[in-house]
Design a protein around this motif. Structure first.
Motif, PDB file in Angstrom:
ATOM      1  N   ALA A  42       9.826 -24.710 -26.970  1.00 57.28           N
ATOM      2  CA  ALA A  42      10.318 -25.986 -26.446  1.00 57.28           C
ATOM      3  C   ALA A  42       9.852 -26.200 -25.008  1.00 57.28           C
ATOM      4  N   PHE A  43       9.862 -25.134 -24.202  1.00 57.81           N
ATOM      5  CA  PHE A  43       9.421 -25.240 -22.814  1.00 57.81           C
ATOM      6  C   PHE A  43       7.944 -25.615 -22.742  1.00 57.81           C
ATOM      7  N   VAL A  44       7.115 -24.942 -23.547  1.00 54.68           N
ATOM      8  CA  VAL A  44       5.686 -25.243 -23.555  1.00 54.68           C
ATOM      9  C   VAL A  44       5.438 -26.665 -24.070  1.00 54.68           C
ATOM     10  N   ALA A  45       6.199 -27.075 -25.088  1.00 58.01           N
ATOM     11  CA  ALA A  45       6.033 -28.420 -25.638  1.00 58.01           C
ATOM     12  C   ALA A  45       6.322 -29.484 -24.588  1.00 58.01           C
ATOM     13  N   VAL A  46       7.375 -29.261 -23.778  1.00 62.62           N
ATOM     14  CA  VAL A  46       7.687 -30.229 -22.727  1.00 62.62           C
ATOM     15  C   VAL A  46       6.561 -30.293 -21.701  1.00 62.62           C
ATOM     16  N   LEU A  47       6.009 -29.125 -21.346  1.00 58.17           N
ATOM     17  CA  LEU A  47       4.924 -29.088 -20.373  1.00 58.17           C
ATOM     18  C   LEU A  47       3.675 -29.794 -20.890  1.00 58.17           C
TER      19      LEU A  47
END
Length: 316
Positions: A42-47
């Protein structure tokens, strides 16, 4: 006399789990690898999603001068203008495709040859591997500056070496027709060792039994490579092509370090990356540059999909 267990001293049993809790526990246990990886994903997707979404929004506006300046929504007009630009955009597309295709071909061929040479142990093998991997130690900008000095038409070592064999000086990076092939050579020199590492890892994981069976059947070295080694190694080759292909498509540092703004005075090495950089930081045309980047992003996604689909076909 045996001790009598009274209700007060008898161990209390835990209450039975509810059906909902048991179902949730079973589901969580079956999907635990995804649950543990979900926060990082989820963190990478937001970035990734936020920059792409913002770039996509800018590509639909006439933003220029500053990203904070007022801009007007103009729809797909930027896309029509960019796709109709035959002076800068389509030549940049051609250079990007030519650069990627040429360097990828030579890096895979040379990487395969070197990996096959290093596959079997020999005396001095460690020193040879260290020497081959040295180009990966330096940063691309440093490599570009080093080769820029070597290929200097006046004081460069390259023309001095050619003079020893009676060959006249060459323009190298200074020539309109020779600048792009010269930058290709620099990229091949630096990144072939990466392909060597990937293919060598794939070769060392292969079983010796197919090779021994082919040798017993009287197959020559070329026949063993073509009909045994290469088919078994093909999934690894596709991985190497995928990684280096995407990286070569995005090449910017070597090109900018050797030719500077605009890919040279006549844009002789201007790829899509260099073109988009110039639109953003030289001319502050953020709407047009975002359009170029979105198109470039879609090209990269298409290449990734094609290579991944090809690899899945080979794995079957």
């Amino acid at each position: 006399m045996s001790a009598v267990t009274t209700p007060a001293t008898r161990p209390s049993a835990s209450p039975p789990a509810s059906p909902e809790t048991s179902a949730w526990s079973r589901w969580a246990n079956e999907h635990r690898k995804w649950l543990f990886a979900a926060p990082a994903m989820a963190f990478v997707a937001v970035l990734i999603i936020f920059p792409v979404a913002w770039t996509g929004y800018l590509s639909l506006t006439d933003a220029e001068g500053s990203v904070r300046a007022e801009s007007e929504f103009i729809g797909f007009q930027n896309y029509l203008d960019v796709l109709g630009d035959t002076d800068r955009f389509w030549p940049a597309v051609w250079r990007t495709a030519a650069f990627t295709g040429v360097v990828l071909f030579f890096e895979v061929v040379l990487g395969m040859a070197i990996a096959l040479l290093l596959w079997r142990p020999f005396r001095g093998e460690k020193w040879v591997r260290v020497a081959i991997l040295l180009p990966l130690v330096a940063t691309p900008v440093a490599v570009g500056m080093m080769w820029r000095l070597i290929f200097d038409p006046n004081i460069g070592m390259a023309n001095q070496v050619l003079g020893w064999f009676g060959i006249g000086p060459q323009p190298w990076l200074a020539g309109q027709g020779s600048a792009l092939p010269t930058t290709m050579f620099i990229d091949i020199w630096q990144w072939t060792p990466m392909v060597v590492l990937i293919l060598l890892a794939g070769l060392t994981s292969l079983s010796d039994e197919p090779q021994e069976a082919a040798l017993i059947d009287g197959a020559s070295t070329w026949q063993r490579f073509r009909h045994v080694t290469l088919p078994l190694l093909m999934p690894t080759v596709i991985v190497a092509i995928l990684l280096r292909g995407i990286d070569a498509l995005k090449t910017f540092d070597i090109l900018y370090a050797t030719k500077g703004r605009g890919g040279g005075s006549f844009h002789e090495v201007e790829t899509l990356n260099v073109y988009a950089y110039g639109l953003s930081f030289d001319y502050n045309e953020y709407g047009v540059s975002s359009t170029v980047l979105i198109i470039f992003f879609l090209i990269i996604i298409g290449v990734m999909w094609a290579l991944t689909y090809r690899k899945k076909g080979l794995d079957r």
